[in-house]
Design a protein around this motif. Structure first.
Motif, PDB file in Angstrom:
ATOM      1  N   ALA A 200       0.822  -1.210   0.000  1.00  0.00           N
ATOM      2  CA  ALA A 200       0.000   0.000   0.000  1.00  0.00           C
ATOM      3  C   ALA A 200       0.857   1.260   0.000  1.00  0.00           C
ATOM      4  CB  ALA A 200      -0.936  -0.002   1.208  1.00  0.00           C
ATOM      5  N   GLY A 201       2.118   1.122  -0.403  1.00  0.00           N
ATOM      6  CA  GLY A 201       3.022   2.269  -0.433  1.00  0.00           C
ATOM      7  C   GLY A 201       2.477   3.406  -1.287  1.00  0.00           C
ATOM      8  N   GLY A 202       2.650   4.636  -0.793  1.00  0.00           N
ATOM      9  CA  GLY A 202       2.164   5.793  -1.538  1.00  0.00           C
ATOM     10  C   GLY A 202       0.804   6.280  -1.093  1.00  0.00           C
ATOM     11  N   LEU A 203       0.131   5.520  -0.214  1.00  0.00           N
ATOM     12  CA  LEU A 203      -1.208   5.910   0.210  1.00  0.00           C
ATOM     13  C   LEU A 203      -1.212   6.732   1.490  1.00  0.00           C
ATOM     14  CD1 LEU A 203      -3.261   2.641  -0.468  1.00  0.00           C
ATOM     15  CD2 LEU A 203      -3.265   4.757  -1.801  1.00  0.00           C
ATOM     16  N   GLU A 204      -0.071   6.843   2.180  1.00  0.00           N
ATOM     17  CA  GLU A 204      -0.035   7.606   3.411  1.00  0.00           C
ATOM     18  C   GLU A 204      -0.340   9.072   3.141  1.00  0.00           C
ATOM     19  OE1 GLU A 204       3.164   7.157   6.139  1.00  0.00           O
ATOM     20  OE2 GLU A 204       3.461   5.038   5.659  1.00  0.00           O
ATOM     21  N   THR A 205      -1.096   9.703   4.047  1.00  0.00           N
ATOM     22  CA  THR A 205      -1.511  11.091   3.833  1.00  0.00           C
ATOM     23  C   THR A 205      -0.719  12.101   4.654  1.00  0.00           C
ATOM     24  OG1 THR A 205      -3.223  10.847   5.540  1.00  0.00           O
ATOM     25  CG2 THR A 205      -3.855  10.375   3.269  1.00  0.00           C
ATOM     26  N   GLY A 206       0.138  11.616   5.562  1.00  0.00           N
ATOM     27  CA  GLY A 206       0.907  12.554   6.373  1.00  0.00           C
ATOM     28  C   GLY A 206       1.678  11.819   7.432  1.00  0.00           C
ATOM     29  N   PRO A 207       2.360  12.560   8.341  1.00  0.00           N
ATOM     30  CA  PRO A 207       3.152  11.942   9.392  1.00  0.00           C
ATOM     31  C   PRO A 207       2.261  11.147  10.352  1.00  0.00           C
ATOM     32  CG  PRO A 207       2.939  14.301   9.785  1.00  0.00           C
ATOM     33  CD  PRO A 207       2.390  14.047   8.408  1.00  0.00           C
TER      34      PRO A 207
END
Length: 212
Positions: A200-207
């Motif tokens: 799911a790499g690339g789906l993070e929205t922030g720290p």
């Protein structure tokens, strides 16, 4: 010839935590919309593999991460306390940006021994409980694959131990992103390789909150 068994350690997806709280083992912290998408993405990525058992930490964010994969595989999720987040005396505090928690005088008493660590569950204790459930899950899935949904620090601690590295470390340098897979491959009872991937790499929205 010994059988090959694969144990995947899956970190849960992103959590809805607008207040920036170190939630630790506190109840009521669920996946965000992005976190649910991460869980679905992982299920699609590994759902076609020879996975015969699925285990999860009892915390909501882990169970919600396991749910799409369980549905795809048609198997039940086994909850196990040994997969739970590491205990932390700072649980429930607002951490703020970066290492702000270290600059708060109220927290100084917790940081006298970073190698233990003095603010939470000792690293060797985490390693022992994680090894125990990994050994049990591996035996149950012998010759196949299994997935264990846990949290960043428990996964990183057992990986560090398996690779023969020291357990104390800089939390900012853990290779254990949200919804990542740390994969242990065994030939019989012998660990032969450790892999890492981010379906799911690339789906993070922030720290994110450290150790979540």
């Amino acid at each position: 010839m010994a059988e090959t068994t694969v144990v995947h350690l899956l970190r849960h997806g992103e959590v809805h935590n607008p207040g920036g709280v170190l939630y630790g083992r506190l109840p009521g912290y669920h996946l965000s919309e992005t976190g649910r998408l991460m869980a679905e993405t992982v299920a699609k990525a590994v759902g076609g593999r020879d996975i015969v058992a699925l285990y999860s930490s009892p915390l909501e964010r882990a169970r919600e991460t396991a749910a799409p994969l369980a549905a795809k595989l048609g198997i039940e999720v086994v909850q196990d306390e040994r997969l739970i987040e590491a205990g932390n005396l700072l649980e429930g505090r607002v951490l703020g940006q970066g290492l702000a928690v270290l600059r708060n005088p109220r927290n100084y008493r917790y940081f006298w021994n970073p190698m233990r660590p003095s603010w939470g569950e000792p690293y060797p204790v985490i390693v022992r409980r994680m090894k125990s459930i990994i050994d049990e899950a591996r035996a149950a899935a012998r010759g196949h694959e299994t997935v264990l949904v846990s949290h960043q620090l428990p996964i990183w601690a057992i990986r560090s131990a398996a690779e023969g590295r020291r357990l104390w470390h800089d939390p900012r340098r853990r290779q254990c992103a949200l919804a990542s897979l740390t994969t242990l491959t065994f030939d019989g009872d012998r660990l032969v390789s450790i892999g890492y991937s981010e379906p799911a790499g690339g789906l993070e929205t922030g720290p994110t909150v450290p150790g979540a």
